[in-house]
Enzyme design. Structure first.
Site, PDB file in Angstrom:
ATOM      1  CG  ASP A  67      -0.265  -0.292   2.533  1.00 28.89           C
ATOM      2  OD1 ASP A  67       0.978  -0.340   2.567  1.00 28.89           O
ATOM      3  OD2 ASP A  67      -0.971  -0.466   3.536  1.00 28.89           O
ATOM      4  CG  ASN A 136      -8.839  -0.797  12.102  1.00 32.91           C
ATOM      5  OD1 ASN A 136      -7.931  -1.484  11.629  1.00 32.91           O
ATOM      6  ND2 ASN A 136      -9.266   0.311  11.511  1.00 32.91           N
ATOM      7  CG  HIS A 138      -5.837  -1.562   8.876  1.00 32.98           C
ATOM      8  ND1 HIS A 138      -5.961  -0.362   9.540  1.00 32.98           N
ATOM      9  CD2 HIS A 138      -4.506  -1.730   8.720  1.00 32.98           C
ATOM     10  CE1 HIS A 138      -4.759   0.144   9.770  1.00 32.98           C
ATOM     11  NE2 HIS A 138      -3.854  -0.666   9.275  1.00 32.98           N
ATOM     12  CD  GLU A 143      -8.711   1.558   7.696  1.00 29.31           C
ATOM     13  OE1 GLU A 143      -8.679   0.662   8.565  1.00 29.31           O
ATOM     14  OE2 GLU A 143      -8.157   2.664   7.839  1.00 29.31           O
TER      15      GLU A 143
HETATM   16  C1  GLP Z   1      -0.439   0.763   8.552  1.00 33.31           C
HETATM   17  C2  GLP Z   1      -0.165  -0.121   7.350  1.00 33.31           C
HETATM   18  C3  GLP Z   1      -0.389  -1.581   7.645  1.00 33.31           C
HETATM   19  C4  GLP Z   1       0.253  -1.947   8.968  1.00 33.31           C
HETATM   20  C5  GLP Z   1      -0.373  -1.139  10.060  1.00 33.31           C
HETATM   21  C6  GLP Z   1       0.145  -1.497  11.458  1.00 33.31           C
HETATM   22  O1  GLP Z   1      -1.742   1.214   8.629  1.00 33.31           O
HETATM   23  N1  GLP Z   1      -0.946   0.237   6.218  1.00 33.31           N
HETATM   24  O2  GLP Z   1       0.137  -2.359   6.586  1.00 33.31           O
HETATM   25  O3  GLP Z   1       0.091  -3.322   9.200  1.00 33.31           O
HETATM   26  O4  GLP Z   1      -0.102   0.223   9.808  1.00 33.31           O
HETATM   27  O5  GLP Z   1       1.276  -0.759  11.778  1.00 33.31           O
HETATM   28  P1  GLP Z   1       2.233  -1.056  12.989  1.00 33.31           P
HETATM   29  O6  GLP Z   1       3.004  -2.277  12.598  1.00 33.31           O
HETATM   30  O7  GLP Z   1       3.123   0.148  13.094  1.00 33.31           O
HETATM   31  O8  GLP Z   1       1.388  -1.286  14.176  1.00 33.31           O
END
Ligand code: GLP
Length: 250
Positions: A67, A136, A138, A143
């Site tokens: 993404d 959440n 995702h 989402e």
């Molecule tokens: C972002 C990314 C996700 C990732 C998420 C969790 O929103 N788009 O791919 O898994 O954050 O991030 P973290 O690993 O910093 O908790």
């Protein structure tokens, strides 16, 4: 679904790096599906260590990222392109021409999403997809919602995600409100999937994922539709799962 519960960050990094090393050993031109966020960073550091030790060669490896924020320039230090360059690509011998991140400045996002699907198809598909998870539920930027998109698409970020990700920006107002993300179907088309989760903030989402039930309100639960998923967690991330579930998946 297979669950590996680890005692610390380094163990998680080792287990994840072992899986990637196995894929690259089987095919030096493997296609790695990569993720951003803080969770996979220790694993990326371990991959860098193994490359520096001469144990891993990325010269023929290709990659596709999950993404990218939209709109955001690739050289913005909050972009996922910038993140990947700084956390991994600049430190290993991957050819940057073989790395792909959705174009956060695409003039026609719908066309860019279609083109991204073509890139993945032309690469021969993803050999292993790395995933983190939002609190959440995702994955990528898919989402929670009434319905999920199967393919790469432009999406609005939820308030939860904007808040959670604002820690990386100067202020919440600076967080882009949209993103380009692989869809659930794109993710599920990977041959293998590795989901990494650490910390209590992920415990609720992980409990839903490991329950094996499907709900669009926890997009990561869709991973139960895939037959080769490894969830790598610390104890805090499985703290809301019962012992029987943990034992059955371990
Ligand atoms: C972002 C990314 C996700 C990732 C998420 C969790 O929103 N788009 O791919 O898994 O954050 O991030 P973290 O690993 O910093 O908790």
């Amino acid at each position: 679904m297979r669950l590996i519960v680890c005692d610390n960050q380094q163990e998680i990094a080792n287990v994840g790096a072992d899986m990637i090393a196995e894929v690259v050993a089987a095919n030096p031109a493997a296609v790695l599906g990569l993720a951003t966020g803080s969770t996979p960073v220790p694993m990326y550091q371990e991959l860098i260590r193994r490359y520096e030790a001469g144990k891993l060669d990325f010269s023929s490896v290709r990659s596709v990222n999950l993404d990218e924020y939209y709109p955001l320039a690739p050289d913005n230090d909050q972009s996922y392109r910038y993140f990947m360059n700084h956390q991994l690509f600049d430190h290993i011998n991957i050819d940057k021409n073989n790395t792909n991140v959705p174009d956060g400045l695409a003039a026609d996002p719908a066309a860019a999403c279609k083109a991204y699907e073509c890139i993945i198809r032309d690469l021969g598909g993803i050999d292993i997809q790395v995933l983190g998870i939002g609190g959440n539920g995702h994955i990528g930027f898919n989402e929670p919602a009434e319905a999920l998109d199967p393919l790469t698409h432009l999406t609005d970020l939820t308030e939860d995600t904007i808040k959670a990700n604002s820690r990386f920006f100067e202020s919440e107002a600076d967080v882009p409100r949209c993103a380009l993300t692989m869809g659930i179907g794109t993710i599920l088309s990977a041959r293998r999937i590795m989901l990494i989760a650490t910390g209590e903030a992920k415990a609720k989402a992980i409990a839903t994922v490991l329950s094996g039930k499907l709900t669009t309100f926890c997009p990561a639960s869709m991973l139960s539709l895939h037959n080769d998923v490894t969830v790598i967690c610390d104890r805090a991330a499985v703290s809301l799962c019962d012992e029987a579930t943990i034992a059955a998946l371990s």
